[in-house]
Design a protein around this motif. Structure first.
Motif, PDB file in Angstrom:
ATOM      1  N   UNK A 294       0.816  -1.200   0.000  1.00  0.00           N
ATOM      2  CA  UNK A 294       0.000   0.000   0.000  1.00  0.00           C
ATOM      3  C   UNK A 294       0.854   1.256   0.000  1.00  0.00           C
ATOM      4  N   UNK A 295       1.849   1.286   0.876  1.00  0.00           N
ATOM      5  CA  UNK A 295       2.624   2.511   0.986  1.00  0.00           C
ATOM      6  C   UNK A 295       3.509   2.730  -0.233  1.00  0.00           C
ATOM      7  N   UNK A 296       3.991   1.627  -0.810  1.00  0.00           N
ATOM      8  CA  UNK A 296       4.744   1.793  -2.058  1.00  0.00           C
ATOM      9  C   UNK A 296       3.846   2.423  -3.109  1.00  0.00           C
ATOM     10  N   UNK A 297       2.613   1.956  -3.181  1.00  0.00           N
ATOM     11  CA  UNK A 297       1.687   2.518  -4.164  1.00  0.00           C
ATOM     12  C   UNK A 297       1.462   3.998  -3.883  1.00  0.00           C
ATOM     13  N   UNK A 298       1.262   4.337  -2.601  1.00  0.00           N
ATOM     14  CA  UNK A 298       1.002   5.733  -2.263  1.00  0.00           C
ATOM     15  C   UNK A 298       2.179   6.613  -2.663  1.00  0.00           C
ATOM     16  N   UNK A 299       3.391   6.191  -2.330  1.00  0.00           N
ATOM     17  CA  UNK A 299       4.547   7.006  -2.686  1.00  0.00           C
ATOM     18  C   UNK A 299       4.765   7.023  -4.195  1.00  0.00           C
ATOM     19  N   UNK A 300       4.455   5.910  -4.851  1.00  0.00           N
ATOM     20  CA  UNK A 300       4.581   5.886  -6.303  1.00  0.00           C
ATOM     21  C   UNK A 300       3.667   6.900  -6.955  1.00  0.00           C
ATOM     22  N   UNK A 301       2.453   6.997  -6.457  1.00  0.00           N
ATOM     23  CA  UNK A 301       1.517   7.965  -7.022  1.00  0.00           C
ATOM     24  C   UNK A 301       2.018   9.381  -6.756  1.00  0.00           C
ATOM     25  N   UNK A 302       2.521   9.605  -5.541  1.00  0.00           N
ATOM     26  CA  UNK A 302       3.051  10.923  -5.219  1.00  0.00           C
ATOM     27  C   UNK A 302       4.209  11.257  -6.152  1.00  0.00           C
TER      28      UNK A 302
END
Lengths: 482, 490
Positions: free
Chosen positions: A335-343
């Protein structure tokens, strides 16, 4: 030939492959043209990591847990599972790194990423204090450099330096703790040490406290959390994502092993200490996240809070508790990888990490907005995403062991979490950009981002819906501890 | 092997939502047709579920069980009983009419229908889940899309505030219940989330008394129980028409149903201890809700508070723990669902044409919108509990049930009937009759054929149920019988 045991090689197969890959990156780099260098580097690293992952899964699965290399490493499922998580997150991170200015074209960046991953792999399976300390430093030093990689950028430099100072300080305290352990027991092997602390002693508690300081820094546990927002904000976004997931998970791998194996005799004491720290970590992280205006700082505080939730599983001190903590980390890494990837994807185009940059995102980039919703709802703990099941399991583990109040604290915290995650989604879906014409400019997503984010979104849903096999994996890693 | 009808009904809206998301957002007609097709299918399936339920055999039927995670005793375990079968039908009806009413949505209809259907999937899932874990899973799935539906398509003045308030209230409620559910899971020692097994777990009275309020009130937040009802009128008013219908018609039943299934049925001793408090709070709901509805000048707020009042009757029915009271509560859940869907549909139709809901500014709407006026009046009669309409079949047993237990409470609660009649009739007179303000002359368009179908369907159900209560009462009674056996009575 008696000294050579083939299975020993399999125990460090991922590490060997990682080292080979790192060297390959450095060797091939000068031969590539400037124009296509970032593509070649990124795909080589990501592909190599995934290949390592696949080969290790096929060849190097551990059977019965065993101490190898003179007791330096333990070849078991806990270490192996975490290694796979690190390889996966490093692969995703290298995909994110490719298109970042001043980072994606430098072979050193990928080499440092691989070196840090190598260190983490050793952290996860280290079974000796000396090995453990070396592994932690092998992880940390490349990460210090990566955080400060953008040398012309004041914030990045500050980030790297801050990370180095706090990291060095806490790891010194931890090393002092290690030396005390050795001084009093004369041993360094984790699995021999438990016998030296058979009953409660102030000494054991004091030593544990010193060691905890170093590890609390790694996983950003209160009160050693304050570096995280500054470091995440200044570091290149993909690196921040890597710090908040893989590096944190590595810290948890060590905590799980160290606390459950070396200090079971004083578990009631450290459980209480960790429960209080978890409470403070969750609460402080979530409350400060409420006030953030910069999305990377918000995610930093949110990741502090998530360390608190995962800690609940450790506090429970049971097989289910350890399994739920591992499961939590699986869901959290995705989840957090996805969040930072989107950022990173948004920041690359808009050049801003301000929450204002997310106004009207759903009109500019509907797919990216949908992925952002998936990631943020999973962070908030909504089904059918991974975060929901993970939270339920850690709370269940806490209630099982009678930590009802801790579960209640966790539950109340998840409400605060939901609030600020929803505010971001509100900006994305509801708000319009100040200049509405700009909404017509779509946000292009390059191919590596598209691939990585798709994998992560599918992963988040898979972990949230078909949680059986993942929990099985988490359980078998936890089973090795008991 | 029998046809897995319940899985199909739960996942039909979910699959439809994914299909809709795959359609190009510019092709609005195709999106609407797909949505309507899926809703029709869901309605037919829910009718099938309802009528295949064997009320003689009673108990849980159409059971499907797939091991999901044997390690912790989680399974995908579906089945319906006499209480949930009507609610499945209700969801089918509201989903179908909701899609019809939303035909005219122009702003991003693709996302609208997709979110609405994900919500519907969650609702179906809660009604048919016999596994506690899965119940929570679907419950949360039902809560979140609401936020987006209200925040994006809602009434611009209050939507952000109302959507956030609603989501936080419901999330708080559900996580508090979750802790209670986990406590039950470990206390039982069965290591299963199977609710049929947990029903037989025989928890100690002390345990039940401790955890009952967490579980019951956590869910009852969504049922709109006083003092946690505050989110509901704001949410109703801010939501777009179809979402208000879903929200008041189905979602609030979700709360009441879960409070019954997890609270009262799994912790019956606790329910007996706390029954008095529930009754007192429900009484406040009923009377206070009715009075507040009376003084509203916003057409939609009237209906919003009337929902609070009527859901109070459901809770009141639960708290009697008698056969009559519980049967009435089960009927009221269905009847109120249909009625309030009709109300919100009618209010939405008036608002879409007059662009105001301010009652003093409205008037004479019966002339341009005769069918809406008739439908609203029928809804009003149901709401007052007139014989011949479904409201009577539902409310009369509730009042009888209360009378058996606490006559005084019945008398106080009966005040609400008078007040309800007053606010409904006032609203009817001011909105639909009287002289039409000059600015509306000639500006009020007629309603579409989709709207007509929806209104007629809802009216027919209410009258049909009022005239032939035997098409539903026996179903509910079989469910009630089971609850009573758990409560230890006959």
């Amino acid at each position: 030939m008696t000294a050579f045991v083939p299975s020993n090689i399999f125990a460090i197969l991922p590490e060997i492959l990682l080292l080979t890959l790192a060297l390959l990156v450095l060797i091939l780099d000068p031969f590539w043209k400037e124009a296509s260098r970032h593509l070649n580097l990124g795909w080589l690293t990501a592909g190599g990591l995934l290949l390592t992952l696949a080969v290790s899964l096929v060849l190097a699965r551990p059977s019965a847990p065993a101490l190898v290399f003179g007791g330096m490493l333990r070849y078991d499922w806990l270490g192996f599972a975490f290694k796979m998580f690190f390889l996966f997150s490093a692969a995703i991170t290298s995909l994110f790194m490719m298109d970042v200015e001043r980072l994606g074209r430098r072979a050193e960046a990928y080499m440092l990423l691989l070196a840090a991953t190598l260190g983490m792999s050793l952290m996860a399976s280290a079974a000796d204090l000396v090995m453990l300390y070396l592994a932690i430093e092998t992880t940390s030093i490349p990460l210090y450099i990566l955080a400060g990689f953008l040398t012309g950028d004041e914030k990045s430099t500050e980030s790297g330096f801050k990370y180095l100072l706090f990291g060095a300080l806490t790891s010194t305290v931890m090393l002092y703790g290690f030396s005390l352990i050795y001084g009093f027991s004369g041993k360094t092997g984790l699995y021999e040490l438990a016998a030296s602390f058979p009953t409660f002693s102030l000494l054991a508690l004091g030593v544990l406290f010193m060691v905890l300081i170093g590890l609390a820094f790694k996983v950003s546990l209160f009160p050693f959390h304050f570096w995280a927002p500054d470091v995440y904000e200044g570091a290149p976004t993909p690196v921040a994502g890597f710090l908040s997931t893989a590096s944190k998970a590595a810290g948890f791998a060590v905590i799980l092993r160290l606390f459950m194996v070396v200090f079971p005799s004083i578990s009631t004491d450290w459980s209480l200490i960790l429960a209080i720290l978890a409470t403070l970590t969750m609460t402080v992280g979530n409350l400060i996240a409420l006030a953030q205006k910069n999305i990377k700082r918000m995610l930093a505080y949110s990741s502090i809070a998530h360390a608190g939730y995962a800690m609940i599983g450790v506090v429970a001190f049971s097989q289910l508790g350890a399994a739920s903590a591992v499961f939590y980390l699986i869901a959290y890494i995705l989840t957090n990888l996805a969040a930072f990837g989107i950022v990173a994807a948004v920041g690359r185009v808009t050049g801003s990490d301000d929450l204002k940059a997310y106004y009207g995102l759903s009109r500019r980039a509907p797919t990216l907005a949908l992925m952002m919703m998936v990631a943020f709802l999973s962070l908030a703990g909504m089904p059918p995403f991974g975060g929901f099941v993970a939270k339920v399991f850690v709370f269940a583990a806490a209630v099982e062991q009678g930590w009802v109040w801790l579960a209640v604290v966790g539950v109340l915290n998840s409400i605060i979490g939901l609030y600020y995650y929803m505010i971001v989604l509100k900006y994305v879906y509801l708000y319009r950009m100040e200049n509405e014409d700009e909404e017509k400019h779509p946000i292009p997503i390059s191919r590596p981002y598209a691939i990585a984010l798709t994998i992560l979104s599918i992963g988040i849903i898979l972990v949230g819906v078909l949680f059986g096999p993942w929990f099985g994996l988490a359980s078998s890693s936890a089973a090795n501890l008991f | 092997m029998q046809f897995p009808i319940l899985s199909v009904i739960v996942f039909t809206p979910m699959v439809a939502a994914l299909l809709i998301l795959l359609i190009n957002s510019e092709r609005k007609t195709e999106i609407r047709v797909t949505a309507l097709a899926a809703a029709t299918l869901a309605l037919l399936l829910s009718l099938w579920v309802y009528f295949t339920y064997d009320k003689v055999a009673a108990g849980y039927q159409l059971i499907e069980k797939y091991n999901w995670m044997p390690m912790l005793g989680i399974s995908l375990y579906f089945g319906v009983d006499g209480i949930s079968a009507p609610l499945v039908l209700l969801t089918g009806v509201v989903m179908f009419t909701g899609v019809l009413i939303s035909w005219g949505i122009e702003d991003r209809p693709r996302e609208f229908f997709a979110f609405l259907f994900i919500l519907a999937s969650g609702v179906f899932g809660v009604f048919v889940s016999l596994d506690l874990f899965m119940l929570f899973f679907f419950y949360e799935i039902a809560v979140f899309p609401m936020y987006l539906l209200i925040a994006i398509w809602g009434w611009i003045k209050t939507r952000e505030y109302a959507a956030m308030k609603l989501t936080l209230y419901l999330f708080i409620g559900s996580v508090v219940s979750l802790v209670g559910a986990l406590a039950m899971y470990w206390q039982s020692g069965l290591r299963t989330f199977d609710m049929l097994a947990l029903e037989q777990a025989a928890f100690s009275p002390a345990f039940q008394n401790l955890w009952f309020p967490f579980v019951f009130f956590g869910f009852a937040v969504l049922g709109g129980i006083f003092p946690f009802h505050n989110w509901s009128p704001d949410g109703h008013v801010a939501a777009p028409t179809a979402v208000s219908m879903f929200h008041a018609g189905v979602l609030m039943k979700l709360g009441a149903f879960a409070a019954l299934r997890v609270g009262i049925m799994l912790l019956p001793e606790g329910a007996k201890t706390w029954g008095g408090l529930i009754m007192a709070l429900a009484l406040v709901n009923i009377v206070y809700g009715a009075f507040i509805a009376m003084v509203q000048t916003d057409f939609k707020y009237i209906i919003g508070f009337s929902s609070v009042s009527h859901m109070g009757l459901v809770m009141m029915g639960f708290s009697t723990m008698t056969k009559l009271g519980l049967t009435g509560a089960g009927m009221q859940m269905f009847s109120h669902g249909v009625m309030t869907a009709l109300f919100f549909a009618a209010v939405g139709m008036v608002y879409d044409r007059a662009h105001t809901r301010d009652i003093p500014k409205l008037g004479g709407m019966a002339k341009p919108l005769p069918l809406v006026a008739v439908a609203f009046i029928i809804g009003g009669l149901v709401s007052m509990g007139m014989p011949g309409f479904s409201g009577f079949v539902a409310e009369f047993p509730i009042f009888m049930g209360i009378w058996q237990v606490k006559p005084l409470v019945a008398i106080i609660a009966a005040i609400s009937i008078v007040v309800t009649a007053a606010y409904i009739m006032l609203a009817v007179r001011r909105v639909f009759f009287g002289s039409m303000p000059a600015e509306f002359e000639g500006h009020i368009g007629t309603i579409t054929v989709y709207d007509k179908v929806a209104l007629v369907l809802l009216c027919v159900i209410m009258i049909g149920l009022g005239l032939f209560p035997s098409v539903m009462v026996p179903w509910v009674q079989t469910g009630v019988q089971h609850i009573l056996s758990l409560l230890g009575g006959a």
